[in-house]
Design an enzyme around this catalytic site. Sequence first.
Site, PDB file in Angstrom:
ATOM      1  N   CYS A  43      -1.160   9.164   9.954  1.00 15.86           N
ATOM      2  CA  CYS A  43      -1.107  10.151   8.873  1.00 15.86           C
ATOM      3  C   CYS A  43      -1.105   9.497   7.490  1.00 15.86           C
ATOM      4  O   CYS A  43      -2.033   8.771   7.140  1.00 15.86           O
ATOM      5  CB  CYS A  43       0.131  11.037   9.096  1.00 15.86           C
ATOM      6  SG  CYS A  43       0.196  12.531   8.125  1.00 15.86           S
ATOM      7  N   ILE A  44      -0.053   9.676   6.695  1.00 16.26           N
ATOM      8  CA  ILE A  44       0.047   9.099   5.348  1.00 16.26           C
ATOM      9  C   ILE A  44       0.595   7.668   5.381  1.00 16.26           C
ATOM     10  O   ILE A  44       0.475   6.924   4.406  1.00 16.26           O
ATOM     11  CB  ILE A  44       0.919  10.004   4.423  1.00 16.26           C
ATOM     12  CG1 ILE A  44       0.818   9.597   2.930  1.00 16.26           C
ATOM     13  CG2 ILE A  44       2.380   9.997   4.870  1.00 16.26           C
ATOM     14  CD1 ILE A  44      -0.557   9.718   2.314  1.00 16.26           C
TER      15      ILE A  44
END
Length: 217
Positions: free
Chosen positions: A138-139
């Site tokens: 993800c991030i």
Amino acid sequence: MNSKKKFAVVLAGSGVYDGSEIHEATLALYAISKNGGEYEMFAPNIDQYHVINHITGEEMAEKRNVLVEAARIARGNIKDLKEFEASNYDAILFPGGFGVAKNLCTFAFKGPDCDVNPEVETALKAMHEAGKPIGALCIAPALIAKILGKVEVTIGQDAGTAEAITSLGATHINTGHGEIVFDKENKIVTTPCYMLDATIAQIGEGAENVVKTIMAL
């Protein structure tokens, strides 16, 4: 002799908007276990940046601790990140969630100019220097790019985030659901997860592809 690969999984709290993304964290643990590995969980013993009501998205007037909240995902079996020893693990993995960009570093507020929690930086650099694999969902690849600079990662297809990562000296590669980017030289494996509009099955696929790639190293 125990030949099982041992992962250190670093959490950032509990809940997508102010901590670790629970699906990503849980499915990463599932993938490690399913593929014959072991894991231990860690989180820094610090205050969360803030607490979010996950129904309304609004900030709540209370304080919570990252380690205490992350312990919810770990069923209590979690260690303070300051106790982390790179020599005890074969790989390190960071699930996503806004907590990565709010608690483990300040990327959510400062982008490329963000500060990084010193214990997170120490753990990640120790694993990288030991030539051990790093996984990020993800991030979380933005955190890896901030600490290590010249690496190859993906956060999916978000142009603004990709640009911020590129400005840190990293190379960003666009990916779709379940796809990974494998930086062979640095042994870094990343996948977009909920940076794309994903289903939980697609999250599981991405997490498993990261874990299997690390296992094969």
